[in-house]
Design an enzyme around this catalytic site. Structure first.
Site, short mmCIF file in Angstrom:
data_model
loop_
_atom_site.label_atom_id
_atom_site.label_comp_id
_atom_site.label_asym_id
_atom_site.label_seq_id
_atom_site.Cartn_x
_atom_site.Cartn_y
_atom_site.Cartn_z
CG ASP A 121 0.18 1.52 -5.97
OD1 ASP A 121 -0.78 1.22 -6.53
OD2 ASP A 121 1.04 1.28 -5.04
CD GLN A 170 -2.41 -7.61 -3.59
OE1 GLN A 170 -3.27 -8.14 -4.36
NE2 GLN A 170 -1.40 -7.08 -3.55
N GLY A 222 0.78 -1.22 0.02
CA GLY A 222 0.07 0.01 0.08
C GLY A 222 0.93 1.10 -0.05
#
Lengths: 366, 366
Positions: free
Chosen positions: B243, B202, B54
């Site tokens: 991201d 995830q 993350g």
């Protein structure tokens, strides 16, 4: 096609004619096991549990299943009961219904004592026809591959496929994979991106197994990856199979097909759907009318594979207590599909296109 | 947020200040284990192996990693070396670079003997700021959820998310999940479709674990399913993390995000991206300039989970000999994103929109 050098179909009658045998596809790619189906119930169960899968093979198995049922009881009532049981096994596949109707039509006006044998013969004919239809789909698709390869000037042609529309989904050859085999066999430099096709992994297991057995270069990818590969110019052509095409050209296929078709459109990658004409549902005007099978959540929450010691195991991947939803198919609108590759040629993805090849508007013989 | 009633952050210093501790996210959802990181190498390894993941948490861990390195050697050369080692762990995340630069800036003009302590303090500030930033993202996102819920007239609001942009990806709260927690907490009837997010799952592991721990109704779905659910009107809103966002509003996020954004566009489902402004890469004009991390193929060919006896195992799902490709991220073009949810509010997905909230054009303090 061949497994370790030995030619196989996916379904065949035993030599004594007492049963049919199939490859247990739930065990692939880890084990190669043959399953014997001696009763209608066993055939229905094989379809339901996906020992056999793929629209054409489901149809062939159901046809033999109906023939097996008639051996026990050849009455009209038993025929109808067996028909309904087999039809209920997989609600989305249209040529399951087509194959069952064909057996019913072949036996209904016969004396009871000849029904079982007639059904058995008709099931064998359905299988032989399917092989010939797939071979023709391959030949028509091959022309598209040759054209696409010509544009690459000798560079490798990158093809993406979703789920398994290979010979394991049919009786032999396959639909979407038939032109891949033919292109590879004639020396077109080829590489296949194989969507793993969660939740049941038919790509990672069956398609990868098929392609590997035949020697076709390929790489398994997560279902999430195809869009990026298309953006990066690493996909020249996509080709998939289908479980049902409606009159207007909408395509029901394995869940996730729609997402890849959207990405293909967004990146000007040709997106073809290969199908035998038995997959066309002339009775449905558009894809929103197709019932979408909701399958068990455990297919999402659990995953099967091979442990390091070679034994097979199923692991749970979600937290205990988390629910899962599992629609088995989605509908790709006709507007996203470049063309249909059928046993009679390639056509536009609309009613006019379909009728141009199949003016009789019903499941034809090849 | 809480796990079994106990409040946690994802990273915290040990009471004696000798190390930091993190939740080992590779073990979730099956095991809850704490991992101690006492050296720069251990911090780098935790990032590389996705013990922590993350974008915000990667940044926080790298910040502490740099502080740990300075305890051993506070020279400029050691600082640069540690900076480069940590930066190389994950090439796509932009606030990894941002956090490292911030530590470097905080210590470079200091005497060597005070550098380690200053870096440690700065890392703690980065963590506290991240919590506050996420809380604000949640509050701004909550307004969107209230509006969407109002249109449902009391019916359940169905939200789709991809990967994990929850508190486990940050220090607390999360980005995309922060408004979900706040909406749930204020009684908006809510249900979350959780993309499992192959190949590392995830969603199926971390997001499902988070939501379940907090009591938010949810269902895990295959990554293939979201398009169909949108077509069927079963998704009211999609929200994901990122991201890296480039100056023009293109969004790098976990592989597969692009496919869901395409489907959202095709079905007029609002598609939001939640981000701290540290994720904005003002130096890049557009998404095609973002390096895309290619990860190990074993993430595709193998899958980990819990055996029936409760032990953890990894199974291989592909045939032996099949290759795999594994791009970790894709880029969703700004045109597919409805809005950015940031710590300063919601903005349009273009440079003008980003500059309207962040006129300073660099990573601001909240």
């Amino acid at each position: 096609m061949k497994i370790q050098g030995q030619p196989y179909r996916t379904i065949w009658p035993t030599p004594d004619g007492s049963a049919v045998e199939v490859i247990d596809q739930t065990k692939l790619p880890h084990r190669f096991e043959i399953r014997r189906l001696a009763t209608m119930e066993e055939a229905a169960d094989a379809i339901r549990t996906m020992v056999v899968r793929g629209a054409p093979l489901i149809g062939a198995t159901a046809a033999y299943g109906l023939a097996l049922a008639l051996r026990d009881d050849a009455s009209d009532e038993a025929l109808d009961r067996a028909h309904d049981t087999l039809l209920a096994t997989r609600p989305t596949a249209v040529n399951l219904r087509w194959a069952l109707k064909r057996i019913c039509d072949a036996v209904r006006n016969r004396p009871r004592e000849t029904r079982a044998a007639a059904a058995w013969r008709e099931a064998a004919i359905i299988c032989d026809e399917d092989v010939e239809i797939c071979r023709r789909i391959g030949e028509h698709g091959l022309k598209l591959f040759r054209e696409a390869a010509a544009k690459k000037n000798g560079a490798t042609l990158n093809v993406l496929t979703h789920c398994n529309a290979g010979w394991l989904a049919c009786v032999d050859w396959g639909t979407a994979l038939a032109p891949i085999y033919m292109a590879y066999d004639e020396g077109i430099p080829l590489h296949v991106w194989v969507d793993e096709t969660r939740p049941r992994n038919q790509g990672a297991s069956l398609t990868a197994f098929e392609l590997g057995s035949h020697g076709v270069p390929h790489a398994v990818i997560a279902d999430n990856a195809g869009g990026h590969l298309m953006q990066a110019g690493r996909v020249d052509l996509a080709i998939v199979g289908t479980d049902r095409v409606t009159r207007n050209g909408d395509v029901a296929n394995k869940i996730g097909t729609y997402l890849k078709a959207l990405a293909a459109k967004d990146n000007a990658v040709p997106f073809y759907v290969a199908l035998p004409s038995t997959t066309i549902d002339w009775t449905l005007a558009s894809g929103d009318l197709i019932p979408i099978e909701e399958r068990a959540g455990t297919e999402v929450t659990h995953m099967s594979g091979r442990l390091p010691d070679g034994s097979l195991a199923t692991v749970e991947i979600t937290p205990q207590g988390s629910a899962a939803a599992n629609p088995g198919f989605d509908v790709t609108p006709a507007r996203l599909v470049t063309g249909f590759v059928t046993e009679r040629g390639v056509c536009a993805t609309n009613e006019q296109g379909l009728r141009s090849l199949f003016p009789e508007g019903a499941a034809p013989k090849p």
